[in-house]
Each structure stands twice: as structure tokens, then as C-alpha cells.
Design a protein around this motif. Sequence first.
Motif, PDB file in Angstrom:
ATOM      1  N   SER A 292       0.842  -1.192   0.000  1.00 59.15           N
ATOM      2  CA  SER A 292       0.000   0.000   0.000  1.00 59.15           C
ATOM      3  C   SER A 292       0.882   1.248   0.000  1.00 59.15           C
ATOM      4  N   ASP A 293       0.448   2.276  -0.747  1.00 59.48           N
ATOM      5  CA  ASP A 293       1.184   3.540  -0.793  1.00 59.48           C
ATOM      6  C   ASP A 293       1.059   4.333   0.507  1.00 59.48           C
ATOM      7  N   GLY A 294       0.025   4.070   1.279  1.00 59.33           N
ATOM      8  CA  GLY A 294      -0.182   4.813   2.524  1.00 59.33           C
ATOM      9  C   GLY A 294       0.936   4.554   3.511  1.00 59.33           C
ATOM     10  N   ALA A 295       1.302   5.579   4.282  1.00 61.71           N
ATOM     11  CA  ALA A 295       2.389   5.432   5.243  1.00 61.71           C
ATOM     12  C   ALA A 295       2.209   6.441   6.369  1.00 61.71           C
ATOM     13  N   LEU A 296       3.240   6.549   7.189  1.00 62.64           N
ATOM     14  CA  LEU A 296       3.203   7.439   8.350  1.00 62.64           C
ATOM     15  C   LEU A 296       2.833   8.865   7.963  1.00 62.64           C
ATOM     16  N   ARG A 297       3.441   9.390   6.916  1.00 57.16           N
ATOM     17  CA  ARG A 297       3.208  10.797   6.558  1.00 57.16           C
ATOM     18  C   ARG A 297       1.762  11.039   6.143  1.00 57.16           C
ATOM     19  N   GLU A 298       1.158  10.086   5.403  1.00 53.76           N
ATOM     20  CA  GLU A 298      -0.256  10.235   5.048  1.00 53.76           C
ATOM     21  C   GLU A 298      -1.132  10.164   6.303  1.00 53.76           C
ATOM     22  N   GLY A 299      -0.771   9.238   7.202  1.00 48.54           N
ATOM     23  CA  GLY A 299      -1.514   9.143   8.459  1.00 48.54           C
ATOM     24  C   GLY A 299      -1.419  10.422   9.272  1.00 48.54           C
ATOM     25  N   ALA A 300      -0.233  11.033   9.264  1.00 46.51           N
ATOM     26  CA  ALA A 300      -0.036  12.290   9.994  1.00 46.51           C
ATOM     27  C   ALA A 300      -0.916  13.392   9.420  1.00 46.51           C
ATOM     28  N   LEU A 301      -1.079  13.410   8.090  1.00 44.20           N
ATOM     29  CA  LEU A 301      -1.954  14.422   7.469  1.00 44.20           C
ATOM     30  C   LEU A 301      -3.406  14.221   7.887  1.00 44.20           C
ATOM     31  N   TYR A 302      -3.880  12.976   7.849  1.00 46.61           N
ATOM     32  CA  TYR A 302      -5.265  12.726   8.248  1.00 46.61           C
ATOM     33  C   TYR A 302      -5.480  13.035   9.732  1.00 46.61           C
ATOM     34  N   ASP A 303      -4.472  12.764  10.543  1.00 50.41           N
ATOM     35  CA  ASP A 303      -4.558  13.098  11.961  1.00 50.41           C
ATOM     36  C   ASP A 303      -4.618  14.611  12.150  1.00 50.41           C
ATOM     37  N   LEU A 304      -3.840  15.326  11.342  1.00 52.56           N
ATOM     38  CA  LEU A 304      -3.823  16.787  11.397  1.00 52.56           C
ATOM     39  C   LEU A 304      -5.189  17.358  11.001  1.00 52.56           C
ATOM     40  N   ILE A 305      -5.801  16.776   9.994  1.00 48.62           N
ATOM     41  CA  ILE A 305      -7.144  17.207   9.582  1.00 48.62           C
ATOM     42  C   ILE A 305      -8.123  17.058  10.734  1.00 48.62           C
ATOM     43  N   GLY A 306      -8.016  15.933  11.436  1.00 48.60           N
ATOM     44  CA  GLY A 306      -8.895  15.702  12.583  1.00 48.60           C
ATOM     45  C   GLY A 306      -8.718  16.768  13.652  1.00 48.60           C
ATOM     46  N   ARG A 307      -7.470  17.160  13.910  1.00 45.89           N
ATOM     47  CA  ARG A 307      -7.216  18.151  14.954  1.00 45.89           C
ATOM     48  C   ARG A 307      -7.832  19.502  14.617  1.00 45.89           C
ATOM     49  N   VAL A 308      -7.597  19.969  13.398  1.00 48.66           N
ATOM     50  CA  VAL A 308      -8.088  21.299  13.058  1.00 48.66           C
ATOM     51  C   VAL A 308      -9.599  21.308  12.823  1.00 48.66           C
ATOM     52  N   ASN A 309     -10.206  20.137  12.627  1.00 44.49           N
ATOM     53  CA  ASN A 309     -11.661  20.045  12.499  1.00 44.49           C
ATOM     54  C   ASN A 309     -12.312  19.564  13.787  1.00 44.49           C
ATOM     55  N   HIS A 310     -11.558  19.671  14.891  1.00 42.96           N
ATOM     56  CA  HIS A 310     -12.083  19.354  16.225  1.00 42.96           C
ATOM     57  C   HIS A 310     -12.492  17.884  16.364  1.00 42.96           C
ATOM     58  N   GLU A 311     -11.767  16.993  15.702  1.00 42.92           N
ATOM     59  CA  GLU A 311     -11.941  15.552  15.888  1.00 42.92           C
ATOM     60  C   GLU A 311     -10.596  14.999  16.328  1.00 42.92           C
ATOM     61  N   ASP A 312     -10.126  15.535  17.440  1.00 42.75           N
ATOM     62  CA  ASP A 312      -8.761  15.284  17.901  1.00 42.75           C
ATOM     63  C   ASP A 312      -8.690  13.972  18.682  1.00 42.75           C
ATOM     64  N   VAL A 313      -7.861  13.042  18.199  1.00 42.40           N
ATOM     65  CA  VAL A 313      -7.726  11.751  18.878  1.00 42.40           C
ATOM     66  C   VAL A 313      -7.189  11.927  20.289  1.00 42.40           C
ATOM     67  N   ARG A 314      -6.501  13.036  20.552  1.00 48.98           N
ATOM     68  CA  ARG A 314      -5.955  13.270  21.891  1.00 48.98           C
ATOM     69  C   ARG A 314      -7.064  13.423  22.925  1.00 48.98           C
ATOM     70  N   GLU A 315      -8.213  13.966  22.519  1.00 52.44           N
ATOM     71  CA  GLU A 315      -9.342  14.085  23.444  1.00 52.44           C
ATOM     72  C   GLU A 315      -9.832  12.695  23.862  1.00 52.44           C
ATOM     73  N   LYS A 316      -9.892  11.797  22.879  1.00 53.00           N
ATOM     74  CA  LYS A 316     -10.314  10.416  23.182  1.00 53.00           C
ATOM     75  C   LYS A 316      -9.308   9.730  24.096  1.00 53.00           C
ATOM     76  N   THR A 317      -8.023  10.019  23.881  1.00 51.83           N
ATOM     77  CA  THR A 317      -6.977   9.426  24.709  1.00 51.83           C
ATOM     78  C   THR A 317      -7.118   9.864  26.164  1.00 51.83           C
ATOM     79  N   VAL A 318      -7.353  11.150  26.369  1.00 52.42           N
ATOM     80  CA  VAL A 318      -7.503  11.683  27.737  1.00 52.42           C
ATOM     81  C   VAL A 318      -8.714  11.053  28.411  1.00 52.42           C
ATOM     82  N   THR A 319      -9.830  10.980  27.693  1.00 51.01           N
ATOM     83  CA  THR A 319     -11.042  10.370  28.255  1.00 51.01           C
ATOM     84  C   THR A 319     -10.804   8.896  28.597  1.00 51.01           C
TER      85      THR A 319
END
Length: 500
Positions: A292-319
Amino acid sequence: MEHSVQSQQVLAAVDLGSNSFHMIMARLINGQLQIIDQRGEKVQLASGLHPITGIAEDAQERALACLERFGQRLRGIDPHLVTILGTNTLRAAPNSYGFMQKAKKVLGFPIEVISGIEEARLVYLGVAHTLADDDGKRLVIDIGGGSTEFIIGERFAPLKMESLSLGCVTYTDRFFADGHLTEFAFLQAIAAAKRELFQIKAMYRRVGWQNVVGSSGTMRATTRVLVNYGFSEEGITLKALLALKKLVIQKKHIDKLELQGVKDQRLQVFPAGLAILIAIFEVLEIDHLTYSDGALREGALYDLIGRVNHEDVREKTVTAMQTRFVVDTAQAQNVKNTALNLYEQVAERWKINEPHCKDWLRWAADLHEVGLAIAHSSYNKHSGYLVQYCDMPGFSKQNQEALAILLKGHRKKLPIQDIEPMSKRAAKTHMRLCILLRLAVLLHFGRGIDEVVDPKIKAFKFSIKLTFPEGYLDKNPMTVMDLEREKVLLEEGMFDLTFQ
């Protein structure tokens, strides 16, 4: 300042791997990433890595030259839409801090070092977004320069994640340093990889999977070679890998190694990657793997999208951590409300009005009592330890260390020794956030039994003045006693606390 991802805005992720550095830039259009630039360079940061002296000088020079080029391309992008991630070598090298300070200057952005588990999560996220949204479990494997990540997941959710010390650069140094391609060298490398893999074999086989996906340069190069030489029609099998190993050994030396579909720089670490891949197939009993072409950097971009759109995985981690360590969430919420109230009054004056400062304070309030799950005595230290060393998806190692300092210092002595090694600005920020958390915790000692009134706060460079409603302190002598004690403790940090 809030940020929404618009189609004209550019996001960027840089992956500082042990073998290669990669940069990817994209725009978000209708929920999909439109890649506008991708660059990668074989830096081999882990080559010659020493357990005492760390990253070798020549590797640092290669890395900094590469990052200077990346920095030119990233210039002008909103810093909130850029993520720079360091992996295994920067986790392990004793001199990584010094290198990262130099890298920040040429790159123009700070580097976040992530744990092996966080690396695995982001790899899976990147791969999952490139595959069909099918049912069933998949095993994703990413062979890097210094570590290899193994993730079992379903759709976009990882279920089991591990990061092992298997890397094509480190294994090249260990087993192929002299360049000789022998059966014995391969046997040694495969045996060493198998010893690492036995740690996860039983657990992973028990969870199981329906298909296997490979990510990374090693997987891509191997797939190309197998097809080019007719060892496989599609994907990777153990039979094809063993045939390829035989072909590689026939070349006798890395300098004579030529393989259709593999660039010269990749050839230097290809035999080690091949040995690791054979061990993975044999230990985990894999029948077939697709790339698969997907890798860490693509995952980092999707994670970044989540943060700026208020779907931050860090909130789930804290909970999740609150649940795991049975935190009194009502008390945490009360402390958080007061801490944020105080923060809003002083943020501009104290120059801590950055989104990450507010986030750290929120999360610290949410997690300040996780250490009670271990013991009440010195629970602030236990809280700091847990946050620093637990796997926390979405958080970099620096994020965890910053939070840990706030938690260790939220009561009793100020965390002066932890803060001293920091830069002047970072030290000032941590101390001020720590004081706000301490005051919020102090005011809520009654744990909801008595009504707590948030005071007005005025903050100066080295002094704080709290003003309570008239008569409040007369009715709350315990609060007065605690504030008097806090006044003495803050004096150690050169702060003067007054209240009325």
C-alpha cells in the motif's frame, strides 16, 4: 485562534525516518486529500548510530541539508497545518535534542518525537485511507530504518499495535556492514529478527487477520523486484522471498548488487530489509502480502485534519485514561473550569494565549488525579509518571513530558528542576501554567461539598493577586490556610502570591 481546513489551505507532514526523510503536501477537497507535492531523500540517519555519541556527524550533515531543502518548500504555510515527526532514531539517540535544535533552525518548524505505538497508529491511519473500506481484520506491517510497526485493525480503527526494534538501516550495520552477501549473514539477520518477533507471535496469531498489507520503501522495492524477476505475479509470498534471497546471495557483495526496480541508495539496505521480511513471513505464518502507498506521513496528514476540524484523537486518549485510572471526572471538570477561568484572565498578560497552552492546561486538569490509582501519597508524582510513560495515542513524547511536568508540579513543591533545562520561553510558560493548575486544585480541595467561587486574578511578571468576593475568605478558613501554604511554596519559584 480557530482554524478550519478550507480547500485553498495547504497541509504538510514531514516524516524523519531512520532511513529516509519524506515530505508530503496536500489540500483537502470534499473530505479527500489532494496531494500537491511529495519529496523523499535517503538520509540514513541511523547509519553509524552510536549508543553513547548518538547520531554520527556525517548523518547529521545529510539530514540538515535535506531539511533545509524541505524548509524552503514549507515556507509560508500556517504552522498549525504542519506536522514534523521524528521516529526511532530520534527516540533512541542520546544527542537527538541537540540535533533537533539545529533541525528546527533550518526547517523553520519544531520536531515532535513520537513513540513506537504512536508511529504504528499513524501508519495504520495512512494505510487505511488508501484501501477499500472492506470488512474484516487486516495486518499492516511497516519496515522502517530503525523499527518495524505491526498493526491489526478493522476499517479505520487499530485494534493491536506493536513497534519492534527491527530496521533495515540498523540491521545493515549489524549483519551486512562489510558488504558481503552470504548465506551465513542472512541466517544471522533472520534469526535475530525472529527473536524479536516471538514477542508478538502468540498474541497476534490469536487476534488473527483476513489480509496483510505492507507499507514502506522496503515493501515497495521488494514487490517491484519480485514482479520484475517473475518470482511473483502480484504481491509478496515466502516462496518468492526465498527465491529472491538466493538471487541476492549470488551477487556476493552489496557493491555488485543490481536489482531491476530498486534505486542505488535503497540497494545498500535492501538485503537487511529482505532478511527482516523473510523472518516476518516465517514467524507470523503469512501467506500473501500486498503493498500500500499509505504510510506514516499520510496518516499524519489525516490526523492533522482531525485536529483542526475538532476531531482530535488526543481528546479520546484523555477520556480513555480517565476511565482506565478511575478518575473522579466531576472533580476534574471543576478543576478544569476554574483553571480555564483563571487562564482567560491572564493569558494575554502572561503571553500564554496559544492554543497548545490552553490544551495542556485542560488535559492536565483532566488527568491530574490519575496517580491516585497507584497511591495517595505523592500521587502527583505518580500522575506525572503515568502520563510520561503510558502509550497516549495522538501525543508526541514532548507533549507527554510537558503534561507530566504540570502534573508532578500541581501540588507540593514546584517542578523547578524539571523546568530548568528548558529554553527560557518554555520554562516561563510551564511555570505559569503550573501555577494556574495549582491554584485551581487548591480551591477545589472540598471536592464539590462546598461551593467554590473563582477569584479575580491579576498577574504580573513575578506576582499574582487573587481577589475573592467580600466575606468569602472569612467563611472559608481552610482555603486561607492553603493559600498561605501556597504563598510559601511559590516563593521558591520567585513568585509572590497575595490574596484578599
